[in-house]
Design an enzyme around this catalytic site. Structure first.
Site, PDB file in Angstrom:
ATOM      1  N   GLU A 129      31.292  46.607  21.572  1.00 26.11           N
ATOM      2  CA  GLU A 129      31.109  45.337  21.906  1.00 26.11           C
ATOM      3  C   GLU A 129      30.006  44.494  21.002  1.00 26.11           C
ATOM      4  O   GLU A 129      29.610  45.123  20.191  1.00 26.11           O
ATOM      5  CB  GLU A 129      30.299  45.150  23.327  1.00 26.11           C
ATOM      6  CG  GLU A 129      31.321  45.879  24.548  1.00 26.11           C
ATOM      7  CD  GLU A 129      30.920  45.469  25.930  1.00 26.11           C
ATOM      8  OE1 GLU A 129      29.714  45.163  26.140  1.00 26.11           O
ATOM      9  OE2 GLU A 129      31.593  46.074  26.816  1.00 26.11           O
ATOM     10  N   HIS A 140      25.604  33.519  32.079  1.00 25.51           N
ATOM     11  CA  HIS A 140      25.981  35.081  32.522  1.00 25.51           C
ATOM     12  C   HIS A 140      24.840  35.639  32.931  1.00 25.51           C
ATOM     13  O   HIS A 140      24.865  36.456  33.874  1.00 25.51           O
ATOM     14  CB  HIS A 140      26.703  35.645  31.310  1.00 25.51           C
ATOM     15  CG  HIS A 140      27.294  37.012  31.459  1.00 25.51           C
ATOM     16  ND1 HIS A 140      28.156  37.389  32.385  1.00 25.51           N
ATOM     17  CD2 HIS A 140      26.810  37.915  30.768  1.00 25.51           C
ATOM     18  CE1 HIS A 140      28.241  38.707  32.372  1.00 25.51           C
ATOM     19  NE2 HIS A 140      27.603  39.194  31.355  1.00 25.51           N
TER      20      HIS A 140
HETATM   21  C1  SIN Z   1      31.127  42.185  29.266  1.00 21.66           C
HETATM   22  O1  SIN Z   1      32.061  43.287  29.878  1.00 21.66           O
HETATM   23  O2  SIN Z   1      31.490  41.631  28.537  1.00 21.66           O
HETATM   24  C2  SIN Z   1      29.941  41.996  30.137  1.00 21.66           C
HETATM   25  C3  SIN Z   1      29.152  43.242  30.189  1.00 21.66           C
HETATM   26  C4  SIN Z   1      27.571  42.743  30.068  1.00 21.66           C
HETATM   27  O3  SIN Z   1      27.292  41.813  30.666  1.00 21.66           O
HETATM   28  O4  SIN Z   1      26.814  43.361  29.367  1.00 21.66           O
END
Ligand code: SIN
Length: 494
Positions: A116, A339
């Site tokens: 990520e 978020h």
């Molecule tokens: C995501 O899957 O992009 C969200 C996970 C997170 O907030 O770290």
């Protein structure tokens, strides 16, 4: 009034992990966990990506995870907290596996590690794109079976209760029928964030900042509210709340962002492109939107191997299909959405606030770990790692505390089932103000947002709060006021 040893407000990964840890370390303590809504309604439950932890000792290292976390947070993260996180996260994953959580594995049985934004190596432990749900199902199942954990749903926290010494001693809740008091020797807020302050958010309807409001009314120190993290890729929908998340793992798997001319644009801001940290990618999208006639850009996954999207991201795939979007042939409209709150109630490693007896853990807490921007998938790791320290300390505090009968109950909060007076017009006012908090560094607009929020709060606080919706809205506006004040103090830090 009911009483117990430990009361935990919130049934996400933080609250449930702390409850399970507390009954493990303390052979007698009785724990009550209060969930504001149904048990499936927490930010943790909706977490798609996964849990960050170092398992690949060839291409990755504890030092790399440490550096990535510090860098993502703009260098502001607390190094001691980060060190504890990165050292302990793999152990907590192994505990989960031992307790029956099934994470995705490679053909040789090793954990499958996703990538990520902001991570310099693959280290996201996951179960497809529904890691949070799998985790919550497991924790909930174990908590329900434990004879010393009582789980109660539909309990909306209203105000904390103090004793004559100024310690936190319990909570008033609204259970849909009446206001009820619970006293406890240690109280944990694991109430999550406040994304519902914003017009666009990935957070469920319960993320209304009530833990922050309750802590602040009790005199707990709160900081870092200026650091609201915007996830770059929420699925755009004009009138949806919350917006559905398109996990960062999709970009980790190679999807990229394009504007309405089909051009990639994130590289203009950062060499890491779509795998830069969330603050950077969100900023790149916001910049693009300023010169666009549309409120969204696109995520492009059309180049994925046939069938890969569906098998790797089944939850997202089925949501897209409902919207008649086929990620193999169509572009996915996305926009940034509130978020994760990186600030919150100030705590140390043991979750202690400045109010004795009051602890905080998870998104509502500010341990200083995240700095100004959280590294993707560090939130579940943080909740799991620090639940151990917090639970132990809560038990020590509870065991040493002689519960005094002289509680300062104050006025019992008054709530009823009457119809709410919160009109959509008032919500619109709140959103107008928080729009400025999300994107603007413009001092004039921020000042105007501050004045509007103060007016809105005054209008509500002068009224007797009757319905729970009014109560929630007033607390939301109070948290927005705090956020605005803190945003002012560091307008250029964002
Ligand atoms: C995501 O899957 O992009 C969200 C996970 C997170 O907030 O770290």
């Amino acid at each position: 009034m009911d009483s117990c040893d430990l009361i935990i407000i919130g049934a996400g990964v933080a609250g449930l992990s702390a409850a399970l840890e507390a009954v493990r370390v303390c052979p007698k303590c009785e724990v009550v966990v209060l969930s504001k809504s149904d048990f499936s309604m927490s930010n943790s439950h909706f977490a798609q990506g996964g849990i960050a932890a170092v398992f690949d000792r060839v291409n990755d290292s504890i030092e790399k995870h440490f550096n990535d976390t510090l860098l993502a947070g703009g260098g502001l993260g607390n190094p001691a907290m980060i060190e504890t996180l990165v050292m302990q996260a793999p152990n907590r994953i192994l505990d989960l596996i031992a307790n029956g959580v099934d994470f995705d594995t490679e053909s040789d049985g090793a954990l499958a590690l996703g990538l990520e934004g902001g991570h310099s190596a693959n280290r996201i432990v996951h179960q497809k794109d529904h890691t949070g749900k799998s985790l919550i199902d497991n924790l909930l199942h174990r908590a329900k079976q434990h004879p010393r954990i009582q789980l109660l749903k539909n309990q909306h926290g209203l105000r904390l209760i103090k004793d004559a010494q100024g310690n936190c001693a319990g909570i008033w809740v609204w259970n849909g029928k009446e206001v009820k008091g619970y006293t406890a020797k240690s109280v944990l807020l694991a109430t999550g964030g406040c994304g519902q302050l914003f017009r666009f958010t990935t957070n469920p309807a319960v993320a209304t900042g009530d833990g922050l409001a309750m802590a602040s009314y009790m005199g707990a120190s709160i900081s870092g509210l200026a650091y609201m993290q915007f996830h770059p890729t929420a699925l755009y929908a004009k009138n949806e709340n919350p917006l559905f998340l398109i996990s960062e793992a999709v970009r980790g798997a190679g999807a990229y962002l394009v504007n309405h001319h089909g051009e990639r644009f994130v590289f203009k801001l950062d060499d890491r492109g779509e795998l830069a940290t969330r603050d950077v990618v969100s900023k790149a999208i916001t910049g693009e939107l300023k010169t666009s006639a549309y409120p969204y850009v696109f995520l492009d996954a059309r180049h994925f191997k046939h069938g890969f999207f569906k098998s790797s991201f089944p939850l997202i795939y089925s949501k897209l299909k409902q919207r008649r979007i086929d990620p193999e042939t169509d572009l996915i409209p996305v926009c940034p959405a509130a978020h994760y709150l990186c600030g919150g109630i100030d705590v140390d490693k043991y979750g202690r606030t400045n109010v004795p007896g009051l602890f905080a853990l998870g998104e509502c807490a500010n341990s200083g770990l995240q700095g100004k921007n959280r590294l993707a998938s560090n939130a579940l790791s943080e909740a799991l790692v620090f639940a151990k320290y917090v639970a132990e300390e809560m038990c020590v505090f509870a065991n040493e505390r002689v519960q005094k009968p002289d509680l300062i109950l104050g006025d019992k909060p008054s709530v009823s089932n009457e119809k709410s007076s919160v009109s959509s017009y008032k919500k619109e006012l709140l959103y107008k103000a928080t729009d400025c908090l999300s994107y603007e560094d413009n001092h004039f607009l921020l000042q105007k947002a501050g004045v509007d929020l103060q007016e809105l709060y005054k209008a509500f606080s002068s009224k007797k709060c009757v319905s729970i919706q009014d109560w929630i809205f007033r607390d939301l506006v109070w948290v927005a006021n705090l956020m605005c004040m803190q945003r002012f103090i560091m307008p250029n830090e964002k």
